[in-house]
Design a protein around this motif. Structure first.
Motif, PDB file in Angstrom:
ATOM      1  N   ILE A   1     -17.665  10.695   0.464  1.00 39.94           N
ATOM      2  CA  ILE A   1     -18.959  11.382   0.393  1.00 39.94           C
ATOM      3  C   ILE A   1     -18.741  12.883   0.460  1.00 39.94           C
ATOM      4  CG2 ILE A   1     -21.178  11.737   1.535  1.00 39.94           C
ATOM      5  CD1 ILE A   1     -20.968   8.911   2.621  1.00 39.94           C
ATOM      6  N   VAL A   2     -19.334  13.595  -0.480  1.00 40.68           N
ATOM      7  CA  VAL A   2     -19.251  15.056  -0.500  1.00 40.68           C
ATOM      8  C   VAL A   2     -20.654  15.603  -0.708  1.00 40.68           C
ATOM      9  CG1 VAL A   2     -18.280  17.076  -1.664  1.00 40.68           C
ATOM     10  CG2 VAL A   2     -16.907  14.996  -1.431  1.00 40.68           C
ATOM     11  N   ASP A   3     -21.088  16.455   0.194  1.00 43.90           N
ATOM     12  CA  ASP A   3     -22.441  17.021   0.127  1.00 43.90           C
ATOM     13  C   ASP A   3     -23.493  15.924  -0.010  1.00 43.90           C
ATOM     14  OD1 ASP A   3     -21.360  19.552   0.320  1.00 43.90           O
ATOM     15  OD2 ASP A   3     -21.333  19.885  -1.852  1.00 43.90           O
ATOM     16  N   ASP A   4     -23.331  14.878   0.796  1.00 44.08           N
ATOM     17  CA  ASP A   4     -24.262  13.738   0.852  1.00 44.08           C
ATOM     18  C   ASP A   4     -24.286  12.919  -0.433  1.00 44.08           C
ATOM     19  OD1 ASP A   4     -25.083  14.384   3.468  1.00 44.08           O
ATOM     20  OD2 ASP A   4     -26.526  15.842   2.692  1.00 44.08           O
ATOM     21  N   GLN A   5     -23.318  13.112  -1.300  1.00 39.90           N
ATOM     22  CA  GLN A   5     -23.255  12.353  -2.550  1.00 39.90           C
ATOM     23  C   GLN A   5     -22.043  11.429  -2.519  1.00 39.90           C
ATOM     24  OE1 GLN A   5     -22.791  14.732  -6.083  1.00 39.90           O
ATOM     25  NE2 GLN A   5     -23.284  13.049  -7.465  1.00 39.90           N
ATOM     26  N   GLN A   6     -22.251  10.164  -2.914  1.00 40.48           N
ATOM     27  CA  GLN A   6     -21.159   9.182  -2.974  1.00 40.48           C
ATOM     28  C   GLN A   6     -20.390   9.407  -4.274  1.00 40.48           C
ATOM     29  OE1 GLN A   6     -21.045   6.544  -0.412  1.00 40.48           O
ATOM     30  NE2 GLN A   6     -18.960   6.186  -1.131  1.00 40.48           N
ATOM     31  N   VAL A   7     -19.292  10.164  -4.181  1.00 43.16           N
ATOM     32  CA  VAL A   7     -18.555  10.569  -5.384  1.00 43.16           C
ATOM     33  C   VAL A   7     -17.382   9.653  -5.702  1.00 43.16           C
ATOM     34  CG1 VAL A   7     -19.186  12.989  -5.100  1.00 43.16           C
ATOM     35  CG2 VAL A   7     -17.073  12.129  -4.061  1.00 43.16           C
ATOM     36  N   ALA A   8     -17.101   8.716  -4.814  1.00 45.15           N
ATOM     37  CA  ALA A   8     -16.014   7.763  -5.012  1.00 45.15           C
ATOM     38  C   ALA A   8     -16.286   6.573  -4.106  1.00 45.15           C
ATOM     39  CB  ALA A   8     -14.667   8.412  -4.676  1.00 45.15           C
ATOM     40  N   LEU A   9     -15.413   5.572  -4.162  1.00 46.19           N
ATOM     41  CA  LEU A   9     -15.530   4.424  -3.271  1.00 46.19           C
ATOM     42  C   LEU A   9     -14.174   4.203  -2.602  1.00 46.19           C
ATOM     43  CD1 LEU A   9     -17.528   1.927  -5.536  1.00 46.19           C
ATOM     44  CD2 LEU A   9     -18.427   3.459  -3.780  1.00 46.19           C
ATOM     45  N   PRO A  10     -14.156   3.899  -1.314  1.00 47.01           N
ATOM     46  CA  PRO A  10     -12.878   3.693  -0.631  1.00 47.01           C
ATOM     47  C   PRO A  10     -12.163   2.447  -1.154  1.00 47.01           C
ATOM     48  CG  PRO A  10     -14.703   3.078   0.799  1.00 47.01           C
ATOM     49  CD  PRO A  10     -15.304   3.712  -0.413  1.00 47.01           C
ATOM     50  N   TRP A  11     -10.890   2.615  -1.472  1.00 48.25           N
ATOM     51  CA  TRP A  11     -10.099   1.496  -1.989  1.00 48.25           C
ATOM     52  C   TRP A  11      -9.261   0.875  -0.867  1.00 48.25           C
ATOM     53  CZ3 TRP A  11      -5.318   2.050  -5.706  1.00 48.25           C
ATOM     54  CH2 TRP A  11      -4.882   0.773  -6.088  1.00 48.25           C
ATOM     55  N   TYR A  12      -8.376   1.666  -0.303  1.00 51.19           N
ATOM     56  CA  TYR A  12      -7.584   1.150   0.816  1.00 51.19           C
ATOM     57  C   TYR A  12      -7.390   2.238   1.860  1.00 51.19           C
ATOM     58  CZ  TYR A  12      -3.546   3.529  -1.353  1.00 51.19           C
ATOM     59  OH  TYR A  12      -2.695   4.462  -1.885  1.00 51.19           O
ATOM     60  N   VAL A  13      -7.222   1.798   3.083  1.00 50.25           N
ATOM     61  CA  VAL A  13      -7.037   2.711   4.208  1.00 50.25           C
ATOM     62  C   VAL A  13      -6.030   2.098   5.170  1.00 50.25           C
ATOM     63  CG1 VAL A  13      -8.125   3.641   6.286  1.00 50.25           C
ATOM     64  CG2 VAL A  13      -9.288   3.850   4.106  1.00 50.25           C
ATOM     65  N   GLY A  14      -5.188   2.935   5.733  1.00 50.66           N
ATOM     66  CA  GLY A  14      -4.267   2.496   6.769  1.00 50.66           C
ATOM     67  C   GLY A  14      -4.286   3.478   7.926  1.00 50.66           C
TER      68      GLY A  14
ATOM     69  N   SER B   1       1.750   5.413  -7.932  1.00 50.13           N
ATOM     70  CA  SER B   1       2.918   4.563  -7.720  1.00 50.13           C
ATOM     71  C   SER B   1       2.916   3.966  -6.320  1.00 50.13           C
ATOM     72  CB  SER B   1       4.195   5.388  -7.928  1.00 50.13           C
ATOM     73  OG  SER B   1       5.347   4.609  -7.687  1.00 50.13           O
ATOM     74  N   GLY B   2       3.036   2.635  -6.268  1.00 52.12           N
ATOM     75  CA  GLY B   2       3.095   1.942  -4.990  1.00 52.12           C
ATOM     76  C   GLY B   2       1.763   1.515  -4.426  1.00 52.12           C
ATOM     77  N   SER B   3       0.656   1.915  -5.077  1.00 57.00           N
ATOM     78  CA  SER B   3      -0.664   1.620  -4.502  1.00 57.00           C
ATOM     79  C   SER B   3      -1.174   0.225  -4.836  1.00 57.00           C
ATOM     80  CB  SER B   3      -1.689   2.658  -4.983  1.00 57.00           C
ATOM     81  OG  SER B   3      -1.459   3.914  -4.405  1.00 57.00           O
ATOM     82  N   ASN B   4      -0.969  -0.227  -6.066  1.00 53.02           N
ATOM     83  CA  ASN B   4      -1.578  -1.481  -6.501  1.00 53.02           C
ATOM     84  C   ASN B   4      -0.596  -2.648  -6.371  1.00 53.02           C
ATOM     85  OD1 ASN B   4      -0.242  -0.028  -8.663  1.00 53.02           O
ATOM     86  ND2 ASN B   4      -0.918  -1.658 -10.048  1.00 53.02           N
ATOM     87  N   PRO B   5      -0.788  -3.535  -5.407  1.00 53.12           N
ATOM     88  CA  PRO B   5       0.104  -4.688  -5.248  1.00 53.12           C
ATOM     89  C   PRO B   5       0.065  -5.583  -6.480  1.00 53.12           C
ATOM     90  CG  PRO B   5      -1.331  -4.421  -3.341  1.00 53.12           C
ATOM     91  CD  PRO B   5      -1.862  -3.527  -4.414  1.00 53.12           C
TER      92      PRO B   5
ATOM     93  N   LYS C   1       3.890   5.787   0.131  1.00 51.44           N
ATOM     94  CA  LYS C   1       4.731   6.970   0.058  1.00 51.44           C
ATOM     95  C   LYS C   1       4.035   7.992  -0.818  1.00 51.44           C
ATOM     96  CE  LYS C   1       9.000   4.345   0.572  1.00 51.44           C
ATOM     97  NZ  LYS C   1      10.297   3.992  -0.016  1.00 51.44           N
ATOM     98  N   ARG C   2       3.688   9.089  -0.192  1.00 49.32           N
ATOM     99  CA  ARG C   2       2.996  10.108  -0.969  1.00 49.32           C
ATOM    100  C   ARG C   2       3.367  11.475  -0.466  1.00 49.32           C
ATOM    101  NH1 ARG C   2      -3.116   9.119  -0.327  1.00 49.32           N
ATOM    102  NH2 ARG C   2      -2.432   7.037  -0.740  1.00 49.32           N
ATOM    103  N   GLY C   3       3.503  12.402  -1.394  1.00 51.37           N
ATOM    104  CA  GLY C   3       3.713  13.785  -0.986  1.00 51.37           C
ATOM    105  C   GLY C   3       2.367  14.454  -0.823  1.00 51.37           C
ATOM    106  N   LEU C   4       2.366  15.597  -0.207  1.00 58.26           N
ATOM    107  CA  LEU C   4       1.131  16.356  -0.071  1.00 58.26           C
ATOM    108  C   LEU C   4       0.698  16.875  -1.426  1.00 58.26           C
ATOM    109  CD1 LEU C   4      -1.007  17.829   1.611  1.00 58.26           C
ATOM    110  CD2 LEU C   4       0.562  19.743   1.680  1.00 58.26           C
TER     111      LEU C   4
ATOM    112  N   ALA D   1      -0.890  -6.234   1.105  1.00 58.69           N
ATOM    113  CA  ALA D   1      -0.323  -4.919   1.398  1.00 58.69           C
ATOM    114  C   ALA D   1      -0.471  -4.503   2.861  1.00 58.69           C
ATOM    115  CB  ALA D   1      -0.975  -3.858   0.498  1.00 58.69           C
ATOM    116  N   GLY D   2      -1.252  -5.262   3.641  1.00 59.74           N
ATOM    117  CA  GLY D   2      -1.381  -4.949   5.057  1.00 59.74           C
ATOM    118  C   GLY D   2      -2.333  -3.819   5.380  1.00 59.74           C
TER     119      GLY D   2
END
Length: 423
Positions: A135-148, A46-50, A2-5, A343-344
């Motif tokens: 990735i932003v401008d060919d730079q790894q600025v973060a790492l993916p945690w979860y995706v749905g 909130s709600g992200s980390n099981p 659950k997230r707002g914009l 978390a599925g």
């Protein structure tokens, strides 16, 4: 989830001091005894980390490094301002969760540390479609945690009553099944409100289209593209099987609550929405099934929007190595597997797709990942999503009879205005 914009407008201006803070950890915060007496601060939304995942990761981190882990839970409402301020301070949180489509704005402001080497070390086999938002401008600025991503959640009893014996493998088969439900049962074949724009974004991805284009060095609307128009027509065909309002989204009312009443053949939804339906009506649990949104041809699922969060290290953190050690543990294959099971969420690597068998929703989501994508990964995009979202207005216009081209001409001026706002 659950997230707002979260609008990222103004992030760059408020983070001008981050680059000066630097990422100059002293190198003494390494794993083992080097972490003793130190505390690593991590911000989760909130709600992200099981709970079981969190307990497991914290125990592993503290045992391996000797440091303490301080987890602080943040609310989505107002996080843009709070995170912007925190990342520009002398002692920012060391690791932060950032929505994947918002990461570019913080990276452009110089607020995030480069994690390229760490990605190669722990994420060499992650799906490219999942990693691209980090990735932003060919730079790894973060790492993916979860995706749905969205799947079809369907009522097995209604489908059986319509004489349907198997789940569809193509879009046309899906339409045929919905037509059978319409003719042979009293159920509404599909509940699809007119403004489920994340599903529409997936359709545009499936058509190989982009919602914006770069023209003369600036980003402008691409709604007039014939591929976007094709996606809109596909959406219109889906919506023709629904009685849902054309000027509302999937949260107004919550589509899971509609599905819970047992009078709807299917919804196109995040897997967790089945849990919402079951909570509203426990008797529906045994009737629920899942399948991948089918594409035009067998074996090639529909394009999907990959929504989720990245984990990033604050550029101004003085515990760079300790923060990276946390990411090694948090994003290990074992702990990624825990996220999928608990978390599925969708597995990040094809080789770990078997983990999704413990979650039928995740199993249905996994095949579409390779062909998935996101909204445009540019800082300027955040303003487009602000309410009232013009993409929603575009969809409603098409559903109410305007041609996709006519709807694009009606809406693109507002999109261009928002894309031109200073970041």
């Amino acid at each position: 989830m659950k997230r707002g914009l979260i609008a990222a407008t103004g992030v760059a201006a408020m983070l001008v001091s981050v680059a000066a803070c630097g990422a100059s950890g002293d190198g003494s915060d390494v794993a083992g005894s080097g972490g003793k007496g130190k505390t690593l601060t991590v911000w989760f939304m909130s709600g992200s980390n099981p709970p079981e995942w969190t307990k497991k990761v914290q125990a592993e981190f503290e045992k391996k490094t000797g440091a303490k882990l301080k987890v602080e839970i943040q609310q989505w409402n107002g996080i843009q301002q709070k995170l912007t301020t925190a990342l520009s301070e002398q002692n920012p949180p060391d690791v932060v969760e950032i929505g994947n489509t918002q990461t570019a704005a913080y990276a452009k402001a110089g607020a995030l540390a480069d994690l390229g080497d760490l990605k190669k070390e722990i994420g060499a086999d992650w799906s490219e479609s999942i990693n691209m938002a980090a990735i932003v401008d060919d730079q790894q600025v973060a790492l993916p945690w979860y995706v749905g991503n969205r799947v079809v959640i369907y009522n097995k009893k209604i489908w059986a009553d319509a004489g349907i014996k198997d789940t569809p493998k193509t879009r046309d088969e899906f339409f045929s099944d919905l037509d059978a439900i319409s003719k042979k049962t009293e159920a509404e074949p599909l509940y699809l409100p007119g403004q489920n724009w994340y599903f529409f974004d997936g359709l545009t991805i499936g058509q190989g289209a982009q919602l914006v284009k770069n023209e003369g060095g600036k980003w402008v609307s691409n709604l007039a593209d014939s591929k976007v128009a094709k996606a809109a027509q596909i959406y219109k065909k889906y919506q023709s099987f629904s009685k849902a309002p054309k000027d509302k989204d999937e949260a107004t009312p919550q589509q899971a609550d509609i599905f819970a009443k047992g009078k709807t053949g299917a919804i196109i939804a995040m897997g967790y929405e089945a849990g919402t339906a079951i909570k509203a009506n426990p008797q529906i649990q045994d009737q629920i099934g899942y399948f991948t949104i089918p594409g035009e041809t067998p074996g090639k699922p529909e394009g999907v929007f990959l929504g989720g969060s990245n984990l990033a290290v604050a550029g101004g953190s003085k515990k760079q190595e300790l923060a990276k050690e946390f990411l090694r543990i948090a994003l290990s294959k074992d702990n990624d597997g825990q996220m999928v099971k608990e978390a599925g969420w969708t597995p990040k690597t094809p080789s770990s797709a078997s983990l999704a068998k413990e979650s039928p929703a995740a199993a249905a989501a996994a095949p579409a990942v390779a062909g998935g994508g996101t909204t445009p990964l540019i800082p300027e995009w955040a303003a487009v999503e602000n309410a009232p979202n013009p993409i929603k207005s575009y969809l409603t216009a098409v559903l109410n009879g305007k041609s996709p081209d006519g709807a694009a001409k009606q809406i693109e001026g507002e999109i261009n205005k928002r894309l031109s706002q200073k970041q």
